[in-house]
Write a protein that holds these residues in place. Structure first.
Motif, PDB file in Angstrom:
ATOM      1  N   ARG A  49      74.966  68.503  22.393  1.00  0.00           N
ATOM      2  CA  ARG A  49      74.314  69.739  21.969  1.00  0.00           C
ATOM      3  C   ARG A  49      74.788  70.890  22.856  1.00  0.00           C
ATOM      4  NH1 ARG A  49      69.175  69.794  23.236  1.00  0.00           N
ATOM      5  NH2 ARG A  49      69.263  67.900  24.459  1.00  0.00           N
ATOM      6  N   GLU A  50      74.647  72.104  22.338  1.00  0.00           N
ATOM      7  CA  GLU A  50      75.117  73.283  23.068  1.00  0.00           C
ATOM      8  C   GLU A  50      74.495  73.409  24.458  1.00  0.00           C
ATOM      9  OE1 GLU A  50      77.660  75.364  22.415  1.00  0.00           O
ATOM     10  OE2 GLU A  50      78.020  73.934  20.807  1.00  0.00           O
ATOM     11  N   THR A  51      73.169  73.103  24.575  1.00  0.00           N
ATOM     12  CA  THR A  51      72.509  73.230  25.881  1.00  0.00           C
ATOM     13  C   THR A  51      73.086  72.222  26.866  1.00  0.00           C
ATOM     14  OG1 THR A  51      70.755  71.828  25.017  1.00  0.00           O
ATOM     15  CG2 THR A  51      70.270  74.176  25.154  1.00  0.00           C
ATOM     16  N   GLU A  52      73.363  70.998  26.374  1.00  0.00           N
ATOM     17  CA  GLU A  52      73.962  69.968  27.244  1.00  0.00           C
ATOM     18  C   GLU A  52      75.344  70.411  27.706  1.00  0.00           C
ATOM     19  OE1 GLU A  52      73.973  66.320  25.050  1.00  0.00           O
ATOM     20  OE2 GLU A  52      71.777  66.215  25.043  1.00  0.00           O
ATOM     21  N   LYS A  53      76.078  70.985  26.770  1.00  0.00           N
ATOM     22  CA  LYS A  53      77.430  71.456  27.109  1.00  0.00           C
ATOM     23  C   LYS A  53      77.348  72.558  28.153  1.00  0.00           C
ATOM     24  CE  LYS A  53      80.174  70.436  23.028  1.00  0.00           C
ATOM     25  NZ  LYS A  53      80.660  70.965  21.759  1.00  0.00           N
ATOM     26  N   PHE A  54      76.351  73.433  28.015  1.00  0.00           N
ATOM     27  CA  PHE A  54      76.181  74.536  28.948  1.00  0.00           C
ATOM     28  C   PHE A  54      75.861  74.001  30.345  1.00  0.00           C
ATOM     29  CE2 PHE A  54      73.418  77.764  30.971  1.00  0.00           C
ATOM     30  CZ  PHE A  54      74.353  78.781  31.077  1.00  0.00           C
ATOM     31  N   GLU A  55      74.911  73.046  30.398  1.00  0.00           N
ATOM     32  CA  GLU A  55      74.534  72.431  31.688  1.00  0.00           C
ATOM     33  C   GLU A  55      75.741  71.752  32.328  1.00  0.00           C
ATOM     34  OE1 GLU A  55      71.815  72.499  33.519  1.00  0.00           O
ATOM     35  OE2 GLU A  55      71.049  73.957  32.085  1.00  0.00           O
ATOM     36  N   ARG A  69      78.233  74.215  33.676  1.00  0.00           N
ATOM     37  CA  ARG A  69      77.822  74.806  34.960  1.00  0.00           C
ATOM     38  C   ARG A  69      78.056  73.834  36.108  1.00  0.00           C
ATOM     39  NH1 ARG A  69      72.584  78.324  35.121  1.00  0.00           N
ATOM     40  NH2 ARG A  69      71.857  76.443  36.151  1.00  0.00           N
TER      41      ARG A  69
END
Ligand code: ADP
Ligand code: MG
Length: 215
Positions: free
Chosen positions: A160-166, A169
């Motif tokens: 998911r996009e949030t996982e990719k973002f985390e 980072r």
């Protein structure tokens, strides 16, 4: 990190963030070195063993504990190194896809989050001290370097996009640590933004001086 083992085998390590191309480049590198007539042993960390399997299981466990994970990595590395010493003594050229360099970078970051109140314990130093009695220094550490965004784009996963973002980072921090270690420890930064063959060629050039002393 000049070799302290003249006339015997050499240990080359391929490093970099997830998706940098380590596994692909290490395989091609092994092929090319074999074509040149070298006696090459390909290996990786976590290793292909019950210890490596334990690490892969721990990494898949959502409740995993970073301290026990670090100790599993250290156990896997200890056994790996014991086997590699033998291979180097037999004049083999060893190419490792990740090594203690990897998990010391990654675990120092996760441990810093796990030990926020233990300001007197520096996780990177703790890991360094843990492996120091049995550590085997590589002759060359090749750090495949590229922007994290480009590395993640190479990993065709469906997170998911949030996982990719985390993850992005986290990997930014990983990349920064590799860059700092490259300065401090004399690792070799390899531009990994180009084609696989271009990256392999750069790696070969970087290890040429290491191979010159080979029997
Ligand atoms: P790592 O082991 O560093 O996580 P991989 O070697 O598994 O990375 O590579 C991740 C993906 O990127 C693979 O699909 C691989 O084919 C592709 N890849 C590797 N190197 C390159 C490159 N230089 N250019 C484009 N794609 C690459
Ligand atoms: Mg890989």
């Amino acid at each position: 990190m000049a070799s302290s083992r003249p006339g015997v085998g050499r240990l080359i390590v391929v490093e970099g963030v997830d998706g940098a191309g380590k596994t692909t480049v290490a395989r091609r590198l092994v092929d090319r070195l074999k074509q040149r007539g070298h006696d090459v042993h390909a290996t990786r960390e976590p290793t292909d063993s019950f210890r490596g399997d334990a690490i892969r299981r721990a990494l898949d466990d959502p409740d995993h504990d970073p301290v026990s994970e670090a100790l599993l990595f250290a156990a896997d590395h200890a056994a790996h190194v014991a086997g590699l010493r033998q291979r180097l003594a037999e004049n083999q050229l060893v190419v490792s896809d990740r090594y203690s360099t990897s998990w010391r970078v990654y675990q120092s970051i996760t441990l810093a989050d796990a030990w926020p109140d233990q300001a007197d314990v520096d996780p990177a130093t703790w890991l360094e001290d843990l492996v120091a009695p049995f550590e085997l220094a590589p002759d060359r550490v090749l750090v495949l370097d590229l922007p994290v965004e480009q590395a993640l784009a190479r990993l065709d996963d469906r997170a998911r996009e949030t996982e990719k973002f985390e993850r992005g980072r986290f990997l930014e921090t990983v990349r920064e640590r590799y860059q700092a270690l490259t300065e401090q420890e004399g690792y070799t930064a390899v531009d990994a933004t180009g084609s696989i063959e271009a990256t392999v060629d750069t790696c070969l050039q970087a290890i040429d001086p290491v191979l010159e002393g080979e029997p």
